[in-house]
Design a protein around this motif. Structure first.
Motif, mmCIF file in Angstrom:
data_model
loop_
_atom_site.group_PDB
_atom_site.id
_atom_site.type_symbol
_atom_site.label_atom_id
_atom_site.label_comp_id
_atom_site.label_asym_id
_atom_site.label_seq_id
_atom_site.Cartn_x
_atom_site.Cartn_y
_atom_site.Cartn_z
ATOM 1 N N THR A 78 0.844 -1.181 0.000
ATOM 2 C CA THR A 78 0.000 0.000 0.000
ATOM 3 C C THR A 78 0.882 1.233 0.000
ATOM 4 O O THR A 78 1.835 1.326 0.759
ATOM 5 N N ALA A 79 0.568 2.161 -0.850
ATOM 6 C CA ALA A 79 1.313 3.414 -0.930
ATOM 7 C C ALA A 79 0.395 4.554 -0.519
ATOM 8 O O ALA A 79 -0.754 4.618 -0.950
ATOM 9 N N THR A 80 0.887 5.436 0.313
ATOM 10 C CA THR A 80 0.091 6.575 0.733
ATOM 11 C C THR A 80 -0.024 7.572 -0.409
ATOM 12 O O THR A 80 0.883 7.707 -1.223
ATOM 13 N N GLN A 81 -1.171 8.266 -0.440
ATOM 14 C CA GLN A 81 -1.423 9.272 -1.468
ATOM 15 C C GLN A 81 -1.488 10.634 -0.788
ATOM 16 O O GLN A 81 -2.541 11.047 -0.299
ATOM 17 N N GLY A 82 -0.367 11.324 -0.711
ATOM 18 C CA GLY A 82 -0.301 12.594 -0.009
ATOM 19 C C GLY A 82 -0.935 13.731 -0.797
ATOM 20 O O GLY A 82 -0.796 13.803 -2.014
ATOM 21 N N GLU A 83 -1.640 14.599 -0.074
ATOM 22 C CA GLU A 83 -2.234 15.791 -0.673
ATOM 23 C C GLU A 83 -2.518 16.790 0.450
ATOM 24 O O GLU A 83 -2.733 16.408 1.599
ATOM 25 N N PRO A 84 -2.514 18.094 0.146
ATOM 26 C CA PRO A 84 -2.823 19.091 1.178
ATOM 27 C C PRO A 84 -4.321 19.128 1.446
ATOM 28 O O PRO A 84 -5.132 19.050 0.527
ATOM 29 N N PHE A 85 -4.702 19.229 2.727
ATOM 30 C CA PHE A 85 -6.117 19.324 3.072
ATOM 31 C C PHE A 85 -6.258 20.022 4.419
ATOM 32 O O PHE A 85 -5.305 20.144 5.187
ATOM 33 N N SER A 86 -7.491 20.494 4.671
ATOM 34 C CA SER A 86 -7.792 21.200 5.911
ATOM 35 C C SER A 86 -8.199 20.195 6.979
ATOM 36 O O SER A 86 -9.230 19.519 6.847
ATOM 37 N N LEU A 87 -7.411 20.083 8.017
ATOM 38 C CA LEU A 87 -7.714 19.143 9.089
ATOM 39 C C LEU A 87 -9.001 19.520 9.837
ATOM 40 O O LEU A 87 -9.824 18.643 10.110
ATOM 41 N N PRO A 88 -9.222 20.820 10.178
ATOM 42 C CA PRO A 88 -10.483 21.173 10.846
ATOM 43 C C PRO A 88 -11.716 20.812 10.024
ATOM 44 O O PRO A 88 -12.717 20.338 10.558
ATOM 45 N N GLU A 89 -11.650 21.037 8.701
ATOM 46 C CA GLU A 89 -12.794 20.702 7.854
ATOM 47 C C GLU A 89 -13.039 19.198 7.835
ATOM 48 O O GLU A 89 -14.192 18.736 7.855
ATOM 49 N N LEU A 90 -11.963 18.418 7.801
ATOM 50 C CA LEU A 90 -12.109 16.973 7.825
ATOM 51 C C LEU A 90 -12.759 16.521 9.124
ATOM 52 O O LEU A 90 -13.664 15.674 9.128
ATOM 53 N N VAL A 91 -12.302 17.087 10.258
ATOM 54 C CA VAL A 91 -12.872 16.722 11.558
ATOM 55 C C VAL A 91 -14.347 17.099 11.620
ATOM 56 O O VAL A 91 -15.176 16.335 12.124
ATOM 57 N N GLN A 92 -14.702 18.277 11.101
ATOM 58 C CA GLN A 92 -16.107 18.689 11.075
ATOM 59 C C GLN A 92 -16.950 17.710 10.273
ATOM 60 O O GLN A 92 -18.057 17.333 10.687
ATOM 61 N N ASP A 93 -16.450 17.311 9.111
ATOM 62 C CA ASP A 93 -17.179 16.348 8.275
ATOM 63 C C ASP A 93 -17.396 15.037 9.016
ATOM 64 O O ASP A 93 -18.480 14.437 8.949
#
Length: 215
Positions: A142-157
């Protein structure tokens, strides 16, 4: 005759010792490298000892590699099986809420719950597809797929995803922290699994009236 015996006896002893070591390798299930002596010299018996030693080493190393791959495969299957429980439980929570409180919910709330149920249904499909893909592979990497994202928005979702099952058992979900922190770089799918597992586990160990906070 005496000279012949003096030459033949050491050779016979070396062959017997070599045979015992090969037999020990077989009895160990080809998991323990035998102490096959590699004598100095260039005669045929020396070459035989050297070749058997190299062959035994390769067999042991290959079996160890296969065993490690098998252990990794089992761990990944266990991890994905655990991940499936979270969206399945959340999907069940939304459908159950829609069934029990169908007459009490506003139309927009019903649509929202249905949309989230469909979202988790799609997530379940992706996880099941992953399981089928893994089942096809002999070796899993398994290879990780890195990308920039908003951690607060992810937690809210994620907290919104668990809103229905949390309300069903009388638990409040909260989020605290800086909403303006910079983007983080990572595999958003794997990070999502981490938070989903944490919240799912927390919901199984709280009582009505408790609260769960992600800080």
């Amino acid at each position: 005759l005496l000279i012949g015996l003096l030459v033949f006896y050491p050779l016979t002893r070396r062959l017997r010792r070599l045979s015992e070591q090969v037999d020990a390798l077989r009895k160990s299930g080809f998991t323990t490298l035998p102490a096959i002596p590699v004598s100095a010299g260039g005669d045929e018996l020396n070459q035989l000892e050297s070749n058997i030693h190299l062959m035994a080493k390769q067999i042991v190393q290959q079996l160890q590699h296969i065993s490690e791959q098998d252990a990794q495969r089992r761990n990944l299957f266990a991890s994905l099986s655990h991940d499936i429980r979270t969206p399945l439980a959340t999907l069940h929570g939304y459908l159950e809420t829609l069934q029990i409180k169908a007459d009490e919910l506003k139309p927009e709330t019903r649509e929202q719950y249905l949309a989230r149920a469909i979202q988790f249904s799609n997530r379940l499909k992706l996880l099941v597809d992953e399981l089928f893909e893994m089942a096809k592979l002999d070796a899993i990497q398994t290879a990780t797929q890195g990308e920039p994202f908003s951690l607060p928005e992810l937690v809210q979702d994620i907290l919104q995803q668990f809103e229905a099952p949390a309300q069903h058992i009388g638990v409040q979900l909260n989020m605290q922290g800086d909403m303006e922190i910079p983007f983080v770089d990572g595999d958003i799918g794997l990070i999502q699994r981490v938070f989903e597992n944490l919240v799912s586990n927390a919901l199984r160990h709280v009582n009505s009236g408790d609260s769960i906070t992600i800080n």
